[in-house]
Design a protein around this motif. Sequence first.
Motif, PDB file in Angstrom:
ATOM      1  N   LEU A   1       2.967  10.303  -2.710  1.00 56.11           N
ATOM      2  CA  LEU A   1       2.426   9.641  -1.536  1.00 56.11           C
ATOM      3  C   LEU A   1       1.181  10.532  -0.922  1.00 56.11           C
ATOM      4  CD1 LEU A   1       5.739   8.318  -0.079  1.00 56.11           C
ATOM      5  CD2 LEU A   1       3.883   7.107  -0.617  1.00 56.11           C
ATOM      6  N   ALA A   2       1.250  11.715  -0.763  1.00 54.50           N
ATOM      7  CA  ALA A   2       0.414  12.531  -0.127  1.00 54.50           C
ATOM      8  C   ALA A   2      -1.243  12.225  -0.643  1.00 54.50           C
ATOM      9  CB  ALA A   2       0.659  14.221  -0.152  1.00 54.50           C
ATOM     10  N   LYS A   3      -1.173  11.945  -2.059  1.00 57.21           N
ATOM     11  CA  LYS A   3      -2.549  11.700  -2.433  1.00 57.21           C
ATOM     12  C   LYS A   3      -2.946  10.065  -2.663  1.00 57.21           C
ATOM     13  CE  LYS A   3      -1.319  12.986  -7.206  1.00 57.21           C
ATOM     14  NZ  LYS A   3      -0.998  13.339  -8.193  1.00 57.21           N
TER      15      LYS A   3
ATOM     16  N   PHE B   1       0.375   4.503   7.497  1.00 56.18           N
ATOM     17  CA  PHE B   1       1.239   5.980   7.471  1.00 56.18           C
ATOM     18  C   PHE B   1       2.537   5.908   6.868  1.00 56.18           C
ATOM     19  CE2 PHE B   1      -1.405   7.821  11.665  1.00 56.18           C
ATOM     20  CZ  PHE B   1      -2.385   7.561  11.033  1.00 56.18           C
ATOM     21  N   VAL B   2       2.874   6.664   6.137  1.00 54.34           N
ATOM     22  CA  VAL B   2       4.331   6.871   5.653  1.00 54.34           C
ATOM     23  C   VAL B   2       5.154   8.201   5.943  1.00 54.34           C
ATOM     24  CG1 VAL B   2       5.712   6.575   3.397  1.00 54.34           C
ATOM     25  CG2 VAL B   2       3.335   5.450   3.414  1.00 54.34           C
TER      26      VAL B   2
ATOM     27  N   VAL C   1       0.838  -1.192  -0.022  1.00 56.28           N
ATOM     28  CA  VAL C   1      -0.256  -0.070   0.015  1.00 56.28           C
ATOM     29  C   VAL C   1       0.958   1.247   0.009  1.00 56.28           C
ATOM     30  CG1 VAL C   1      -1.815   1.348   1.385  1.00 56.28           C
ATOM     31  CG2 VAL C   1      -1.839  -1.188   1.167  1.00 56.28           C
ATOM     32  N   ALA C   2       1.931   1.241   0.781  1.00 52.88           N
ATOM     33  CA  ALA C   2       2.804   2.434   1.142  1.00 52.88           C
ATOM     34  C   ALA C   2       3.573   2.590  -0.658  1.00 52.88           C
ATOM     35  CB  ALA C   2       3.831   2.392   2.102  1.00 52.88           C
TER      36      ALA C   2
ATOM     37  N   VAL D   1      -3.148   5.753   1.942  1.00 49.01           N
ATOM     38  CA  VAL D   1      -2.047   6.223   2.832  1.00 49.01           C
ATOM     39  C   VAL D   1      -2.045   7.589   3.235  1.00 49.01           C
ATOM     40  CG1 VAL D   1       0.423   7.287   2.080  1.00 49.01           C
ATOM     41  CG2 VAL D   1      -0.463   4.883   1.069  1.00 49.01           C
ATOM     42  N   ARG D   2      -1.589   7.728   4.482  1.00 51.66           N
ATOM     43  CA  ARG D   2      -1.656   9.000   5.248  1.00 51.66           C
ATOM     44  C   ARG D   2      -0.064   9.411   5.141  1.00 51.66           C
ATOM     45  NH1 ARG D   2      -4.501  10.152  10.425  1.00 51.66           N
ATOM     46  NH2 ARG D   2      -6.180  10.062   8.941  1.00 51.66           N
TER      47      ARG D   2
END
Length: 340
Positions: free
Chosen positions: A264-266, A294-295, A136-137, A270-271
Amino acid sequence: MKRYRIAILGASGAVGREMLKVLEERSLPIASLKLLASRRSAGKTLLFQGQPLTIEEADEHSFDDVDIVLGAAENDVARRFVPIAVAKGAIVIDNSSAYRLDEEVPLVIPEVNAADAFAHHGIIANPNCATIIALVALNALHDAYHARRMIVSTYQAVSGAGIGGIGELETQMKEMSEGRALSEPAVFPYPIACNLIPQIGGFDELGYSSEEMKMQNEGRKILHEETLRVNCTCVRVPVLRSHSESITVEFEKEVDLAQARALLAKAEGVRLVDDPANARYPMPLDTSDQDLVFVGRLREDISDPSHHSLTFWCCGDQIRKGAATNAVQIAELLIQREDR
Ligand SMILES: NC(=O)c1ccc[n+]([C@@H]2O[C@H](COP(=O)([O-])OP(=O)(O)OC[C@H]3O[C@@H](n4cnc5c(N)ncnc54)[C@H](OP(=O)(O)O)[C@@H]3O)[C@@H](O)[C@H]2O)c1
């Protein structure tokens, strides 16, 4: 809208209990819910939407009137009951590793390869929990730059070993705080309180554990990347819940750090929690009991001057996104498709 008869196989365990919570939170059209476990739990009750439901001992007749089975039991139990459920016409979404690498069985993370789910022949497998969190990350970065090689170290919570793992850490912490001798470990090979155990599963001839090889084998299948290379070290840590992972990825394309951060921000699921100047980064206490991975700690790999590698740290609740939620999301995919 059609309503579905759902069963949870292994309802009394860590993943099964979480499935009940996730089903409560999400609005699946449920006609009936059957809780199945071993004889040990038969007759006990668990609450669903405020009502007690009685756990039944699973047997060959348990699947006569079921549309979807959410599997939350170990491999031997899955191997015994999944074929029976499929023969009776149910679709099984299974959390064990029994069918994950079977060519006939899709291995699905909805944020990554949702379309694969529809090619099932009655069984869909949920990937290994550390693999789900890592992919997912990675997914948005892989789409942009194409991952070729990963070096991963995992820090895996005791609940990854089931409900017994939680009890073992809690008991040992209590014994330690009271100055008593530690009782003999039953779930882990050594005491886990105030300790780290660099072994999850058995070792192969090259010295890698079975848990470590899942990241490569399952990662290749999910990403449809037969040549992906993964070097993984899996460590059990005295954390109750949420796995953490340090990941370095070498990509085919040159990376751009600012662009990677924006991706990653969108990214779905992911957060991005990445503000080292203010000591903000993912931690297992913050990621427990919710579904996002969370990344943070995103940075260029300074050992690769060609600018093709990134390093990051991620955490996710392995009982939820790594198991229960992922399985329920797959059920939702099937239901949405059927209702179209
Ligand atoms: N824990 C995690 O974070 C995680 C993450 C991803 C995948 N998984 C996988 O999910 C599965 C469940 O893991 P877990 O952590 O929830 O394990 P767990 O807490 O030990 O629960 C195991 C469940 O299986 C049931 N069971 C055992 N023998 C049975 C039998 N003969 N017939 C029917 N049910 C039986 C148990 O029932 P009783 O209570 O009656 O014994 C219990 O409900 C495993 O395959 C695991 O590898 C776990």
